[in-house]
Write an enzyme that holds these catalytic residues in place. Structure first.
Site, short mmCIF file in Angstrom:
data_model
loop_
_atom_site.label_atom_id
_atom_site.label_comp_id
_atom_site.label_asym_id
_atom_site.label_seq_id
_atom_site.Cartn_x
_atom_site.Cartn_y
_atom_site.Cartn_z
CG ASP A 100 120.35 -79.03 -31.41
OD1 ASP A 100 120.37 -78.52 -32.56
OD2 ASP A 100 120.49 -78.36 -30.37
CD GLU A 138 119.72 -72.85 -32.43
OE1 GLU A 138 119.63 -71.61 -32.34
OE2 GLU A 138 118.91 -73.63 -31.89
#
Length: 460
Positions: free
Chosen positions: A102, A168
């Site tokens: 991500d 994250e």
């Protein structure tokens, strides 16, 4: 079980170096594909399908390199962590390769000098959101594994566990909550947390410490609704002005973070950060002074730092002559090792409530917290990686602190207390991670992939 700290003979180093170099065009192609996925884990900004496509690509890529037991595991925040394994020879160490797929949102699209979601080469660097943080590190892992297979064959000399996180950047703690209940699934002897970077391009660096973080959203309210600034301006309390005043109490005139009850005089004991280099790395405008009364390393790695991440206020275009009844701000407080996040949160909340002017109504919502972290400083894996970095870069490795936070590291340390945890990666200062015009220097991908391949080939 025995381990060795040295890398291979020169001929083997040369063979891996040549293999990595030969793989660099493929590394660029892989990174271009990864960057094309708009994998911001926030459905308010981008479709979640973009994250799903990125996760599936990562799973397929590592499965193609011989990892098995590949799966997408849903974590408590709804994101998917990619997990894959390769069982090593009997008695061999197991190494975790961590990364995340991500990315941060692009922020101001107009501020990008290249297309956000298209890997673009310019002035020797590769630009695109996630090119460094952390998709560049995914490519490091892939390139290292491919180099090993090219030189030694399909069987890896150690056990491997790939863990690629899917949320994250949002700080919602999905993988942090997942790890303790799935300890055996992810278990490893050594953890390579590849979400950091070198002090500068070409300077191999272990990130020794991470600051923790406290994120809150503060809301100030003063009126039941907007009021005409001509008819009521003066005595009517302005929520936006109250917010500006309140935020101003969080720093002193020199720029030191000043939160009641929180120390701000710590000193960094290790590698210094030259002022001119920092000014260049941070893009500080000519004539603008740096913040704080400490050295750069003190302010960056040893002391708390408060940043206003965003505010809900009327934009200039479209604003009216009205007194604002309400304002919101999202605050990020970075804390150094030695400060507990719960203590920092308590101090920040108390400060905000006690310093709001005019008895305005203030609420503080906790968004996320994370503890500071200190990585492994010695051990057989650390010594082996130091030797591998020196062989890859042609100079000894050094250490630094990191202003960023990776709360997952503390979860890993608690879950696997005997494991060595090392932080490294391709995210050197010129990468501008989290900002417009993020980029990666391809030589960092090449050198870090070689260092990882050397480590995996030599460590037993």
């Amino acid at each position: 079980m025995t381990t060795t700290a040295g890398v291979q003979e020169d001929s083997e180093v040369a063979a891996l170096r040549a293999a990595v170099k030969e793989l660099m065009p493929r590394a660029k192609s892989d990174l271009a594909q990864l960057v094309s996925f708009k994998s911001v884990y926030d459905p308010r900004q981008f479709p979640i399908e973009e994250c799903e496509k990125a996760a599936r690509w990562v799973a397929d890529a590592f499965e193609a390199e011989g990892l098995t037991e590949v799966g997408l595991h849903e974590t408590p925040d709804g994101s998917n962590a990619v997990v894959a394994r390769s069982r090593g020879p009997q008695g061999a160490q197991t190494i975790m390769l961590y990364c995340h797929y991500d990315v941060q949102p692009p922020l101001d699209d107009a501020a990008w000098k290249t297309p956000v979601w298209q890997l673009t080469e310019q002035d020797g660097r590769w630009y695109g959101r996630g090119a460094a943080d952390c998709k560049g590190n995914i490519v490091v892992h892939l390139t290292a594994l491919r180099a090993l297979r090219k030189v030694y064959g399909d069987d890896y000399p150690v056990g491997l566990v790939l863990v690629s996180e899917g949320s994250e950047e949002q700080g919602t703690g999905g993988l942090e909550e997942f790890v303790p209940g799935n300890a055996d699934l992810l278990r490893a002897d050594t953890l390579l947390i590849c979400d950091c970077g070198n002090f500068a391009v070409g300077v191999p660096t272990f990130t020794q410490t991470l600051r923790g973080n406290v994120n809150v959203v503060v809301t100030v309210e003063t009126l039941s609704g907007p009021m005409h600034s001509g008819m009521f301006g003066g005595p009517a309390p302005d929520a936006l002005a109250a917010m500006i005043h309140l935020l101003g109490t969080l720093r002193d005139v020199d720029g030191n973070t000043t939160i009641d009850g929180l120390r701000n005089d710590q000193v960094w004991p290790g590698h210094e950060y030259p002022v001119n280099q920092f000014r260049s790395d941070a893009g500080v405008l000519d004539g603008v002074q740096l913040l704080g009364d400490g050295e750069v390393a003190d302010m960056l790695w040893a002391r708390p730092a408060l940043t206003v991440l965003g505010m809900d206020v009327p934009p200039v275009v479209g604003s009216s002559a009205a007194i604002q009844p309400r304002a919101r701000a999202r605050l990020n407080l970075r804390i150094p090792p030695g400060t507990k996040p719960e203590d920092a949160l308590k101090a920040l909340t108390a400060h905000l409530k006690s310093h709001v002017p005019w008895h305005a109504k203030v609420t503080v919502e906790t968004e996320a917290t994370g503890s500071p972290f200190v990585g492994s400083t010695d051990g057989p894996a650390r010594r082996a990686m130091s030797a591998a970095m020196e062989a890859a870069y042609g100079r000894p490795a050094t250490t630094e602190g990191q202003g960023g936070s990776i709360p997952l590291c503390n979860v890993f340390a608690d879950t696997y207390p005997q494991a060595e945890i090392m932080l490294m990666g391709v995210e050197e200062p010129k990468c501008l991670i989290h900002a417009p015009n993020e980029s990666v220097d391809p030589t960092e991908i090449e050198h870090m992939a070689l260092a990882e391949a050397l480590f995996l080939a030599s460590y037993r």
